[in-house]
Design an enzyme around this catalytic site. Structure first.
Site, mmCIF file in Angstrom:
data_model
loop_
_atom_site.group_PDB
_atom_site.id
_atom_site.type_symbol
_atom_site.label_atom_id
_atom_site.label_comp_id
_atom_site.label_asym_id
_atom_site.label_seq_id
_atom_site.Cartn_x
_atom_site.Cartn_y
_atom_site.Cartn_z
ATOM 1 N N GLU A 1 1.175 -30.508 -0.928
ATOM 2 C CA GLU A 1 0.293 -29.349 -0.874
ATOM 3 C C GLU A 1 0.294 -28.945 0.594
ATOM 4 O O GLU A 1 -0.333 -29.623 1.424
ATOM 5 C CB GLU A 1 -1.122 -29.689 -1.348
ATOM 6 C CG GLU A 1 -2.038 -28.489 -1.330
ATOM 7 C CD GLU A 1 -3.475 -28.826 -1.711
ATOM 8 O OE1 GLU A 1 -4.130 -27.961 -2.318
ATOM 9 O OE2 GLU A 1 -3.940 -29.930 -1.388
ATOM 10 N N ASP B 1 -2.249 -34.401 -1.724
ATOM 11 C CA ASP B 1 -3.329 -33.464 -1.463
ATOM 12 C C ASP B 1 -3.450 -33.211 0.042
ATOM 13 O O ASP B 1 -3.428 -34.152 0.856
ATOM 14 C CB ASP B 1 -4.643 -34.059 -2.009
ATOM 15 C CG ASP B 1 -5.816 -33.143 -1.841
ATOM 16 O OD1 ASP B 1 -5.798 -32.053 -2.433
ATOM 17 O OD2 ASP B 1 -6.764 -33.518 -1.115
#
Length: 719
Positions: free
Chosen positions: A399, A363
């Site tokens: 990401e 993330d």
């Protein structure tokens, strides 16, 4: 209640960090280099009362406080208290009144109850002026936080892995399925009720068979590290359902366990992985190391802040607040700090070596790459992962953006990293709602995004393609809503993205109009088939293939209810979408031409052969230069040759496969396309279609003029 049991502490060892159990003793080691004292706190139930016994750790080696306690049981609950300097403005927030989790705890028991006593400082109220707030922030709160925080758990799990091995699916063959452990099975009528919403439920035969039947190779779990809901979310009576608010980087979240929270969650997680591996399915974790659940400087003290606030959290200026926040969550974990970087690497290796997971999706990865405040893709984090003998061999998905202006790094991560490609998402969404301004960008996305990845030697599979993800509209909602409808989140519909590149097909929300319903099904099928047959790694969001809806909520992070859970009832399921998704994935799996390992070049793979890739105008000719700049063109043919494949087989042999011509027709009006007259495709058949004019199995020949329905696609396979 607490007792002082310092006399029972043995010196112990400073390695490994965390709690290490043996029959003779349990060794505890915690990194707190600036602390002046650390107590180990053990907890037991006596006549319904929780009794705390404190043991002063007298040994300190290389910044690590350590000691061993003889004859502790497995499942023992514990925590730490650390004393030291109190200088909040300079990142020293030691407060022995606050019970702290072990950063290396393998399991965590209990919940956080949001209370002012969780804060190391006196918490101001809304009526305080600026001077009073500052004074309170710099005043240590002496209330005990133990009644309001969870405990770490001593774990010893000699799990029998048997002959378990990673399926090690090649990236070219990978199909990722992003799911939530709880939400995927909570409503599943074929999963035993006591296992629904758990790791064990995910490993049951009905679930495993469903994933295999669909054609999934790799299950990506939304965050399973121990989760703490934010205070403002809890105040609304909601929770952090998605889990992007970690506090325990080694601990499987106990809320997804059918085996309790005293260590059984560890065994249950391993059993889940073993069962999925036995079915040939990989398991990768969505991990959140960029920030922690402690939030900004005014947040609760649960773990890291009480042990080394200055070390773990990045600051705008050295040795002083404010925090440097590029996560939008109040803090950014400082991977330039050796203790923080070691914690992340130890955690990653633990999940691979002890829990047998096959990779990670990180993330907000750019937040982890920052040296001081600037992004450095040759910096400590990426360099450490790249040279690690364990981590460099697992799937690593970035990401490639964070919550800052300079955080967008799509196409820039070095091998072996692959990336979420949001440009794929945006282009494909825009094309199918005829808002793409032509087909030039679409061709890049369909063929692996060479404009992003070819210049540094990467391959099409560096692009993890997706049309939807957990964050945003589901596939059904993407074709059913123009606007977000996030009122249940309690934020007056101000949260979530406003520009979704969605189209409601004429009516906002659910409708019984048969024409609109049929159009929505076809649009969803177009999006899904495009995703499955594009070069790169497709990622499907759980439930999209069966028409899961969140009723227009595009930020359902706090909705731990039917809004987010997969509905397994057949009565409202889009089972036609399931069937076409399954068919598209089967075509991809059976035909290497549809999952290329290398970028196609628009020239013959062997002398005298057809071009490996050609773009076809609806007139039946190859696209000319001026065609790429025609903003009104929304129909495109993509020819991919399988005669022979440019990528050789595993032993270097030349592989031969069927060739494909795929027509993409986004306009609402019916149109015509001409099958090219050349040596590429003399006779073919419809292998897949969203066009009712052209059923599967229909024969076509070079020179045929095909009438195509508005908003449809046709996949022709060479015979």
């Amino acid at each position: 209640m607490h007792d002082d049991g310092a006399a029972t502490v043995w010196p112990g060892e400073h390695q490994p960090l965390g709690a290490t159990w043996s029959e003779e003793s349990t060794n505890f080691a915690v990194f707190a280099p600036e602390a002046t004292a650390v107590d180990l706190c053990l907890f037991e139930e006596h006549d319904g009362t929780l009794v705390e016994t404190r043991h002063r750790l007298t040994e300190k080696t290389l910044g690590i406080w350590h000691g061993a306690i003889p004859h502790l049981p497995v499942g023992q609950r514990y925590g730490f208290r650390a004393d030291g300097p109190w200088a909040p403005g300079r990142g020293r927030r030691f407060n022995p009144a606050k019970l702290l989790l072990d950063p290396y705890a393998r399991a965590i028991s209990g919940e956080v109850t949001h209370h002012d006593a969780l804060h190391a400082h006196v918490r101001p109220n809304r009526r305080d002026d600026a001077e009073t707030r500052s004074q309170k922030f710099h005043t240590r709160d002496e209330r005990d936080s133990a009644p309001y925080v969870p405990r770490s758990v001593v774990v010893h799990d000699p799990f029998d892995w048997g002959d378990d091995r990673s399926p090690k699916v090649r990236l070219t063959d990978t199909v990722v399925y992003e799911l939530h452990v709880k939400g995927f099975t909570k409503l599943h009528d074929r999963v035993p009720e006591h296992l629904r919403g758990t790791y064990a439920g995910l490993a049951t035969p009905p679930v495993v068979d469903y994933l295999k039947d669909l054609g999934i190779t790799t299950v990506e779990l939304l965050p399973v590290h121990e989760i703490v809901p934010e205070r403002h979310v809890a105040r609304l009576g909601l929770t952090n359902y998605w889990g992007y608010n970690s506090i325990g980087f080694f601990a499987p979240h106990h809320g997804y366990s059918a085996s309790g929270d005293r260590g059984g969650q560890v065994t249950e997680f391993k059993q889940m992985v073993k069962a999925l591996h036995a079915a040939g399915l990989e398991v990768i974790l969505d991990v959140v190391y960029n920030h922690t659940a402690e939030g900004g400087p005014d947040g609760p003290t649960l773990c890291f802040r009480g042990l080394d606030d200055y070390g773990y959290y990045k600051r705008v200026q050295p040795d002083q607040d404010p925090y440097f926040d590029v996560t939008g969550c109040g803090n950014t974990f400082d991977t330039t700090f050796p203790g923080a970087l070691r914690l992340i690497l130890d955690s990653l290796r633990y999940w691979v070596t002890e829990m047998h997971v096959d990779g990670f999706r990180f993330d907000l990865t750019p937040a982890l790459t920052r040296d001081r405040t600037a992004i450095d893709l040759r910096g400590s984090f990426l360099s450490a992962v790249a040279q690690d003998p364990v981590l460099r061999h697992v799937k690593l998905i970035a990401e490639p953006w964070d919550a800052s202006m300079d955080g967008y790094q799509v196409g820039r991560f070095p091998p072996p990293w692959v990336e979420w490609n949001d440009r794929y998402r945006d282009t494909v969404r825009d094309f199918w709602r005829t808002s793409s301004g032509g087909i030039r960008d679409l061709a890049y996305r369909l063929s692996g995004s060479s404009d992003l990845y070819a210049d540094d030697g990467r391959s099409p599979y560096a692009s993890v393609n997706f049309v939807t993800a957990h964050d945003g509209f589901t596939m059904r909602d993407l074709v059913s809503y123009d606007q977000k409808h996030n009122e249940p989140n309690g934020e007056r519909n101000t949260d979530g993205a406003n520009h979704n590149r969605s189209w409601n097909c004429g009516v906002e929300g659910e409708t019984v109009d048969p024409g609109i319903v049929a159009l929505r099904h076809r649009q969803a099928a177009n999006l899904m088939v495009t995703l499955c047959l594009s070069a790169g790694v497709p990622m499907i969001t759980a439930g999209d293939e069966r028409g899961r809806t969140q009723l227009g909520n595009n930020n359902a992070y706090s909705q731990d209810n039917e809004t987010s859970w997969v509905d397994w009832r057949p009565d409202d399921a889009w089972l036609d979408l399931y069937d076409i998704t399954k068919t598209a994935l089967r075509l991809r799996r059976e035909h290497p031409a549809l999952r290329q390992r290398h970028f196609l070049e628009g020239r013959p793979a062997v002398p005298g052969g057809p071009k490996d890739l050609a773009w076809i105008h609806p007139d039946g000719r190859e696209m000319a230069e001026q065609d790429w700049y025609d903003e009104g063109l929304h129909t495109l043919g993509m020819f991919v040759s399988g005669d022979p494949l440019r990528a050789p087989g595993p032993r270097g042999e030349r592989l031969r496969d069927a060739s494909f011509l795929i027509w993409f027709h986004a306009p609402p009006e019916h149109g015509k396309v001409v099958v090219p007259v050349n040596d590429w495709l003399q006779v073919g058949e419809v292998a897949l279609s969203t066009d009712p004019f052209h059923p599967t199995g229909e024969k076509v020949e070079a020179g045929d003029v095909l009438r195509v329905s508005g908003r449809s696609m046709i996949v022709l396979r060479q015979l």
